[in-house]
Design an enzyme around this catalytic site. Structure first.
Site, PDB file in Angstrom:
ATOM      1  N   HIS A 245       1.101  -1.209  -0.113  1.00  0.00           N
ATOM      2  CA  HIS A 245       0.290  -0.123   0.127  1.00  0.00           C
ATOM      3  C   HIS A 245       1.573   1.356   0.472  1.00  0.00           C
ATOM      4  O   HIS A 245       0.388   2.014  -1.016  1.00  0.00           O
ATOM      5  CB  HIS A 245      -0.595  -0.143   1.235  1.00  0.00           C
ATOM      6  CG  HIS A 245      -1.757  -0.811   1.193  1.00  0.00           C
ATOM      7  ND1 HIS A 245      -2.703  -1.016   0.646  1.00  0.00           N
ATOM      8  CD2 HIS A 245      -1.589  -2.178   1.994  1.00  0.00           C
ATOM      9  CE1 HIS A 245      -3.427  -2.573   0.771  1.00  0.00           C
ATOM     10  NE2 HIS A 245      -2.958  -3.227   2.314  1.00  0.00           N
ATOM     11  N   ASP A 246       1.082   1.308   1.089  1.00  0.00           N
ATOM     12  CA  ASP A 246       2.398   2.773   0.765  1.00  0.00           C
ATOM     13  C   ASP A 246       3.832   2.514   0.249  1.00  0.00           C
ATOM     14  O   ASP A 246       4.453   3.883  -0.290  1.00  0.00           O
ATOM     15  CB  ASP A 246       2.604   2.865   2.545  1.00  0.00           C
ATOM     16  CG  ASP A 246       1.659   3.191   3.809  1.00  0.00           C
ATOM     17  OD1 ASP A 246       2.000   2.800   5.364  1.00  0.00           O
ATOM     18  OD2 ASP A 246       0.712   3.515   3.157  1.00  0.00           O
TER      19      ASP A 246
END
Ligand code: RIB
Ligand code: CA
Length: 306
Positions: A245-246
């Site tokens: 995600h990040d």
């Protein structure tokens, strides 16, 4: 404001295992200098997230070392909810981290964000990897300064896909929906990287092993053990790996051509739902990802040049 047009980054984060990989990618990217890291409560309580930033700085030793500021210990209008996926300490609960001496430059992350946006203007990219509490407080202080930043990129939300913390909400939006709504209303031209995109970039164990094989042993061993904590969770739930995600948010902050963008007007529900609404767009969101190109960027840059 500086006249130097070199690209600079400010990363707001709640480390967090995927935040840790995102920071390593950011520190391994020559296109910019990571000038500031601001810390927000999210995956773990604020103090744990701050400690984790210094653990990662001591592990990776990026040059120049970024200024570190702590910020919000809880969301704007509700109690903090943390994420068990990252372990109690936020980085997989490894028992043998070297002791760290937190060297926090400021406890006013929102003020530091405004200062950086004022100083660097269009050459600054703000990347938010946790709940948007610090960013919302910065917008409250000086929305024009934040609007003057080159780009504002945030990992969060789920537009046309199910959530990951409730059936219809993604974690960062769910923890602080009021903050996300405030940032969307501030006209900052938000580049949102939601689960619609981040679920297309999955780190599989074999890929991690091959990337770490090139790294110095102490670094590789530590990263492997941190990531294996999350991988065990994912594999136990039948997933083939860990969604990045990040790291994808950092990737598209570095190179927006990695994804296809769609302008959208998003409404934020009380539980952090982020659904399409009628009216003028208040963001653009990433959806189609050039997965092979992103994964090779990520794996090449994860480790310090060995
Ligand atoms: O939903 C994923 C997001 O929530 C990531 O930023 C992860 O670190 C957690 O904060
Ligand atoms: Ca995060």
């Amino acid at each position: 404001m500086t006249t130097d047009s070199r690209r600079r980054a400010l990363i707001d984060t709640d480390p967090g295992i995927d935040d840790a990989l995102a920071l390593l990618l950011a520190w391994g990217s020559p296109e910019w200098t990571v000038e500031v890291v601001t810390v927000v409560a999210g995956n773990a309580p604020l103090e744990a997230c701050a400690r984790n930033v210094f653990r990662l700085l001591d592990l990776r030793r990026p040059l120049p070392a970024p200024l570190v500021a702590t910020g919000a210990a809880r969301p704007l209008a509700r109690p903090l909810r943390t994420a068990a996926y990252h372990g109690g300490d936020g980085l997989g609960d490894l028992p043998d981290w070297p002791p760290v001496e937190p060297r926090v430059t400021s406890v006013d992350a929102p003020g530091v964000i405004v200062e950086a946006a004022t100083r660097y203007g269009g050459s600054l990219t703000i990347v938010a990897l946790g709940p948007l509490t610090n960013l919302a407080l910065a917008v409250e202080r000086d929305a024009a300064a934040i609007r003057g930043a080159g780009r504002v990129v945030a990992m969060g939300g789920a537009v046309d896909v199910p959530g990951n913390v409730t059936p219809d909400a993604e974690f960062n939006a769910h923890v602080d929906p009021e903050a996300l709504a405030r940032v969307l209303d501030a006209g900052v031209r938000l580049d949102l990287v939601p689960l619609d995109a981040t679920r297309q970039v999955t780190l599989e164990p074999a890929a991690l092993q091959s990337a770490l094989a090139r790294a110095p042993a102490p670094f590789a061993d530590r990263v492997r053990r941190v990531v294996e904590y999350a991988l065990r969770m994912d594999l136990a739930h039948g997933r083939r790996g860990m969604d990045l995600h990040d790291p994808l948010a950092v990737g598209v902050a570095l190179d927006p051509t990695l994804v296809r963008w769609e302008p959208v007007r998003l409404a934020v529900g009380p539980g952090g739902q982020t659904r399409r609404a009628a009216g003028e767009p208040n963001a653009r969101f990433a959806h189609v990802v050039d997965t092979p190109r992103f994964l090779s960027m990520f794996l090449e840059r994860l480790c310090p040049a060995c």
